[in-house]
Scaffold this motif. Sequence first.
Motif: not given
Length: 442
Positions: A19-24, A186-200
């Motif tokens: 998210m920070a890199r995309s905002l940059l 944030r709306n685009q990154v949120r699904p990635l975070l959910r996927l990462a938490r589920a995989a972890d």
Amino acid sequence: MPRFQPFRPLKRLLPRDIMARSLLIIVIPLVLLQIITAYVFFDRHWEIVSRRLNTAVASEIGLIARLIYTYPGEETREWAFSVARITQGLVFRFSPGGQLPSIPAQRSDPIERALRQRIGNYIPYPFTIDGRPGEGELTVHMQTPGGLLSVDVWKDRLFTESIFLFVFWMGGSSIVLFGVAAIFMRNQVRPLLRLARAADAFGKGREAPDLKVTGATEVRQAARAFIAMRDRIRRQIDQRTGMLAGVSHDLRTPLTRMKLQLAMLEGVEGVDDLRADVTEMERMVEAYLDFARGTGTETAGPTDLGAVLEDVVDRHRRAGGTIFLTVAQPITLPLKRQAFERCIGNLLGNAIRHGDTVTVQVLLIDDHVEIFVDDDGPGIAPADREAVFKPFQRLETSRNLKTGGMGLGMTIARDLVRGMGGDIALLESPQGGLRVKLQLPL
């Protein structure tokens, strides 16, 4: 020879989350555009507008000064001063015999500096400007042959406020665009975070909530692929568990019949040897099933680590082992209790088998727990430490199960620990023997 990477120090300063890199990526071009626009516009706009405004004021002052010089006389001077005050907003004063005051130039005041550059072209007298910092007007003093001629000029006539309006709108629009971009990213990154938490969570053997397929097309595709992979792994585990249950039943049934038949043959020569063989077969079957079963379908739940270790250690103490347990503080973490007890039991069994004294120590370090099992036995050479994790690998060369086991204890231990998201490593113990280090996530 390592490659030269000139941008490597810069990479260390960049944020690591997407998210920070995309905002940059959005903000840096926007900021550069604003800077270039501001520089080009302000430089040209300020120069042109300031030149025109200051030229107009300087010409008006020069007109009055030349008028009273060409037509001397008090009545003409008062008439000219009155016209200038009414039509131009300039307040003139004349002091007969007055001398030009010594006022240092304010180099930091752009309004005074701009007027100073223009007014010299329109008045034929020496002059000085009193910028009056913090006030709304300035005074121009001119040394005429008859005395000191002064004029008060409102600073509003020398610059335009449209520049500040432009800065406000430019900054405000940038903030609004940045806010919209942040919400969108944030709306685009949120699904990635959910996927990462589920995989972890799935990798640590924990039950994760159902993953909702949302986001961009690529994110949805990755989420669907993960769900399909998770379902295939679960089906494979269920099938293996069902197969092992059948194998366990099929093997234990004939072994039980054999034990009953041997019990009816008491006193017959060779029965004791056959009974020992049957017992060894049972141990072998249990070892094979433990290895193939792995963590099974057990789910992880909040567990008091100290209480579990105390239970396992007590069982081995009752079996004759000398074990010292140290838990620094109460620790609760998600564990598959049966799998963890089986893992610690294997490690303590190996330590007791090869050493006289065993020490178990638990430490809480940042976001994980480290468990150390130390013994004072002969240890394992560094070159052989990885080999003991291979199935059926025994460092003890005899086939005696009482001294060497089946060669599956360490394999099962590592499989169980990794099934809970942790890892296991073999080190040299401070007691001179082997240290087994377990690392489990909180």
